[in-house]
Write a protein that holds these residues in place. Structure first.
Motif, PDB file in Angstrom:
ATOM      1  N   VAL A 191      65.017   5.632  37.793  1.00 13.75           N
ATOM      2  CA  VAL A 191      63.648   5.345  38.217  1.00 13.75           C
ATOM      3  C   VAL A 191      63.061   6.554  38.916  1.00 13.75           C
ATOM      4  CG1 VAL A 191      64.038   2.858  38.440  1.00 13.75           C
ATOM      5  CG2 VAL A 191      64.402   4.331  40.415  1.00 13.75           C
ATOM      6  N   GLY A 192      61.739   6.606  38.997  1.00 16.28           N
ATOM      7  CA  GLY A 192      61.104   7.704  39.705  1.00 16.28           C
ATOM      8  C   GLY A 192      59.630   7.814  39.389  1.00 16.28           C
ATOM      9  N   PHE A 193      58.994   8.746  40.071  1.00 18.23           N
ATOM     10  CA  PHE A 193      57.546   8.905  39.979  1.00 18.23           C
ATOM     11  C   PHE A 193      57.055   9.262  38.580  1.00 18.23           C
ATOM     12  CE2 PHE A 193      56.498   9.932  44.709  1.00 18.23           C
ATOM     13  CZ  PHE A 193      56.539   8.586  45.001  1.00 18.23           C
ATOM     14  N   GLU A 194      57.922   9.760  37.703  1.00 18.45           N
ATOM     15  CA  GLU A 194      57.447  10.080  36.361  1.00 18.45           C
ATOM     16  C   GLU A 194      57.048   8.826  35.587  1.00 18.45           C
ATOM     17  OE1 GLU A 194      61.968   9.910  36.091  1.00 18.45           O
ATOM     18  OE2 GLU A 194      60.514  10.723  37.488  1.00 18.45           O
ATOM     19  N   ASN A 195      57.531   7.673  36.025  1.00 18.88           N
ATOM     20  CA  ASN A 195      57.227   6.404  35.353  1.00 18.88           C
ATOM     21  C   ASN A 195      56.324   5.484  36.168  1.00 18.88           C
ATOM     22  OD1 ASN A 195      58.955   6.993  33.157  1.00 18.88           O
ATOM     23  ND2 ASN A 195      60.704   6.306  34.347  1.00 18.88           N
ATOM     24  N   ASN A 196      56.290   5.664  37.464  1.00 19.45           N
ATOM     25  CA  ASN A 196      55.663   4.685  38.329  1.00 19.45           C
ATOM     26  C   ASN A 196      55.439   5.261  39.726  1.00 19.45           C
ATOM     27  OD1 ASN A 196      55.012   2.084  39.503  1.00 19.45           O
ATOM     28  ND2 ASN A 196      57.090   2.030  40.263  1.00 19.45           N
ATOM     29  N   LEU A 197      54.375   4.853  40.377  1.00 17.27           N
ATOM     30  CA  LEU A 197      54.089   5.314  41.740  1.00 17.27           C
ATOM     31  C   LEU A 197      54.150   4.199  42.784  1.00 17.27           C
ATOM     32  CD1 LEU A 197      51.016   7.630  41.023  1.00 17.27           C
ATOM     33  CD2 LEU A 197      53.400   8.312  41.373  1.00 17.27           C
ATOM     34  N   HIS A 198      54.487   2.973  42.367  1.00 22.34           N
ATOM     35  CA  HIS A 198      54.395   1.826  43.271  1.00 22.34           C
ATOM     36  C   HIS A 198      55.749   1.181  43.536  1.00 22.34           C
ATOM     37  CE1 HIS A 198      50.349   2.388  41.705  1.00 22.34           C
ATOM     38  NE2 HIS A 198      49.988   2.001  42.921  1.00 22.34           N
ATOM     39  N   ASP A 199      55.900   0.669  44.749  1.00 22.04           N
ATOM     40  CA  ASP A 199      57.123  -0.043  45.087  1.00 22.04           C
ATOM     41  C   ASP A 199      57.076  -1.456  44.526  1.00 22.04           C
ATOM     42  OD1 ASP A 199      55.603  -1.668  46.837  1.00 22.04           O
ATOM     43  OD2 ASP A 199      56.295  -0.652  48.635  1.00 22.04           O
ATOM     44  N   MET A 200      58.125  -2.215  44.779  1.00 23.71           N
ATOM     45  CA  MET A 200      58.234  -3.557  44.211  1.00 23.71           C
ATOM     46  C   MET A 200      57.169  -4.529  44.736  1.00 23.71           C
ATOM     47  SD  MET A 200      61.683  -4.698  46.233  1.00 23.71           S
ATOM     48  CE  MET A 200      61.690  -6.443  45.949  1.00 23.71           C
ATOM     49  N   HIS A 201      56.483  -4.163  45.805  1.00 27.59           N
ATOM     50  CA  HIS A 201      55.432  -5.008  46.368  1.00 27.59           C
ATOM     51  C   HIS A 201      54.037  -4.583  45.916  1.00 27.59           C
ATOM     52  CE1 HIS A 201      58.557  -6.718  48.829  1.00 27.59           C
ATOM     53  NE2 HIS A 201      58.864  -5.517  49.261  1.00 27.59           N
ATOM     54  N   GLY A 202      53.984  -3.545  45.075  1.00 31.74           N
ATOM     55  CA  GLY A 202      52.705  -3.060  44.581  1.00 31.74           C
ATOM     56  C   GLY A 202      52.056  -2.001  45.445  1.00 31.74           C
ATOM     57  N   ASN A 203      52.736  -1.603  46.516  1.00 33.58           N
ATOM     58  CA  ASN A 203      52.202  -0.565  47.397  1.00 33.58           C
ATOM     59  C   ASN A 203      52.572   0.812  46.862  1.00 33.58           C
ATOM     60  OD1 ASN A 203      51.337  -2.522  49.336  1.00 33.58           O
ATOM     61  ND2 ASN A 203      53.469  -2.720  49.951  1.00 33.58           N
ATOM     62  N   LEU A 204      51.763   1.808  47.171  1.00 36.94           N
ATOM     63  CA  LEU A 204      52.076   3.176  46.797  1.00 36.94           C
ATOM     64  C   LEU A 204      53.386   3.569  47.481  1.00 36.94           C
ATOM     65  CD1 LEU A 204      50.932   5.543  45.180  1.00 36.94           C
ATOM     66  CD2 LEU A 204      49.856   6.333  47.284  1.00 36.94           C
ATOM     67  N   ALA A 205      54.366   3.958  46.692  1.00 31.47           N
ATOM     68  CA  ALA A 205      55.677   4.330  47.237  1.00 31.47           C
ATOM     69  C   ALA A 205      55.565   5.642  48.000  1.00 31.47           C
ATOM     70  CB  ALA A 205      56.693   4.449  46.114  1.00 31.47           C
ATOM     71  N   GLU A 206      56.305   5.755  49.077  1.00 34.09           N
ATOM     72  CA  GLU A 206      56.287   6.978  49.878  1.00 34.09           C
ATOM     73  C   GLU A 206      56.950   8.139  49.155  1.00 34.09           C
ATOM     74  OE1 GLU A 206      57.593   6.600  53.908  1.00 34.09           O
ATOM     75  OE2 GLU A 206      56.688   4.622  54.101  1.00 34.09           O
ATOM     76  N   SER A 207      57.966   7.836  48.353  1.00 34.58           N
ATOM     77  CA  SER A 207      58.709   8.888  47.658  1.00 34.58           C
ATOM     78  C   SER A 207      59.553   8.275  46.544  1.00 34.58           C
ATOM     79  CB  SER A 207      59.632   9.618  48.640  1.00 34.58           C
ATOM     80  OG  SER A 207      60.659   8.746  49.066  1.00 34.58           O
ATOM     81  N   ASN A 208      60.165   9.144  45.747  1.00 37.20           N
ATOM     82  CA  ASN A 208      61.120   8.682  44.749  1.00 37.20           C
ATOM     83  C   ASN A 208      62.246   7.904  45.412  1.00 37.20           C
ATOM     84  OD1 ASN A 208      60.201   9.462  42.189  1.00 37.20           O
ATOM     85  ND2 ASN A 208      61.050  11.505  42.400  1.00 37.20           N
ATOM     86  N   ALA A 209      62.622   8.325  46.615  1.00 35.43           N
ATOM     87  CA  ALA A 209      63.723   7.677  47.324  1.00 35.43           C
ATOM     88  C   ALA A 209      63.458   6.187  47.524  1.00 35.43           C
ATOM     89  CB  ALA A 209      63.964   8.363  48.659  1.00 35.43           C
ATOM     90  N   THR A 210      62.222   5.815  47.736  1.00 37.57           N
ATOM     91  CA  THR A 210      61.869   4.399  47.892  1.00 37.57           C
ATOM     92  C   THR A 210      62.205   3.631  46.621  1.00 37.57           C
ATOM     93  OG1 THR A 210      60.072   4.946  49.402  1.00 37.57           O
ATOM     94  CG2 THR A 210      59.955   2.800  48.321  1.00 37.57           C
TER      95      THR A 210
ATOM     96  N   PHE B 298      56.254   2.395  32.467  1.00 38.62           N
ATOM     97  CA  PHE B 298      56.635   1.171  33.144  1.00 38.62           C
ATOM     98  C   PHE B 298      55.580   0.735  34.148  1.00 38.62           C
ATOM     99  CE2 PHE B 298      60.671   2.960  31.788  1.00 38.62           C
ATOM    100  CZ  PHE B 298      61.228   1.884  31.139  1.00 38.62           C
ATOM    101  N   GLY B 299      55.051   1.661  34.906  1.00 38.48           N
ATOM    102  CA  GLY B 299      54.035   1.316  35.874  1.00 38.48           C
ATOM    103  C   GLY B 299      54.525   0.347  36.923  1.00 38.48           C
ATOM    104  N   ALA B 300      53.640  -0.514  37.349  1.00 38.85           N
ATOM    105  CA  ALA B 300      53.933  -1.443  38.441  1.00 38.85           C
ATOM    106  C   ALA B 300      55.063  -2.415  38.124  1.00 38.85           C
ATOM    107  CB  ALA B 300      52.667  -2.209  38.809  1.00 38.85           C
ATOM    108  N   LYS B 301      55.424  -2.567  36.875  1.00 39.25           N
ATOM    109  CA  LYS B 301      56.506  -3.483  36.484  1.00 39.25           C
ATOM    110  C   LYS B 301      57.863  -2.779  36.403  1.00 39.25           C
ATOM    111  CE  LYS B 301      53.678  -6.931  35.838  1.00 39.25           C
ATOM    112  NZ  LYS B 301      53.568  -7.978  36.792  1.00 39.25           N
ATOM    113  N   GLU B 302      57.928  -1.509  36.820  1.00 35.54           N
ATOM    114  CA  GLU B 302      59.180  -0.759  36.728  1.00 35.54           C
ATOM    115  C   GLU B 302      60.326  -1.479  37.425  1.00 35.54           C
ATOM    116  OE1 GLU B 302      60.545   3.771  37.243  1.00 35.54           O
ATOM    117  OE2 GLU B 302      59.796   2.862  39.084  1.00 35.54           O
ATOM    118  N   HIS B 303      60.086  -2.018  38.607  1.00 33.33           N
ATOM    119  CA  HIS B 303      61.150  -2.681  39.356  1.00 33.33           C
ATOM    120  C   HIS B 303      61.703  -3.872  38.565  1.00 33.33           C
ATOM    121  CE1 HIS B 303      63.478  -3.942  42.801  1.00 33.33           C
ATOM    122  NE2 HIS B 303      62.958  -5.147  42.707  1.00 33.33           N
TER     123      HIS B 303
END
Length: 66
Positions: free
Chosen positions: A21-40, A1-6
């Motif tokens: 959702v989670g880091f196995e599919n994507n590392l970025h939040d909905m704004h394109g920033n590196l997410a701090e954690s899966n919780a984000t 999914f990458g950056a389009k996961e959201h």
């Protein structure tokens, strides 16, 4: 999914599906920033679900269903 996961998660929720959702599919939040954690990522998807009137459950609650 990458950056389009959201966006994918939001579309699935809107169509009545369940999402995971989670880091196995994507590392970025909905704004394109590196997410701090899966919780984000989880919080973002849960916010979308609630905004559409959909219920959310924890991973443990999900596991207990099966």
């Amino acid at each position: 999914f990458g950056a389009k996961e959201h966006l994918c998660a939001a579309a699935a929720i809107a169509l009545g599906g369940d999402v995971r959702v989670g880091f196995e599919n994507n590392l970025h939040d909905m704004h394109g920033n590196l997410a701090e954690s899966n919780a984000t990522l989880i919080a973002q998807a849960a916010d979308v679900a609630r905004s559409m009137g959909r219920a959310t459950i924890s991973a443990e609650q999900f596991r207990l269903q099966f």
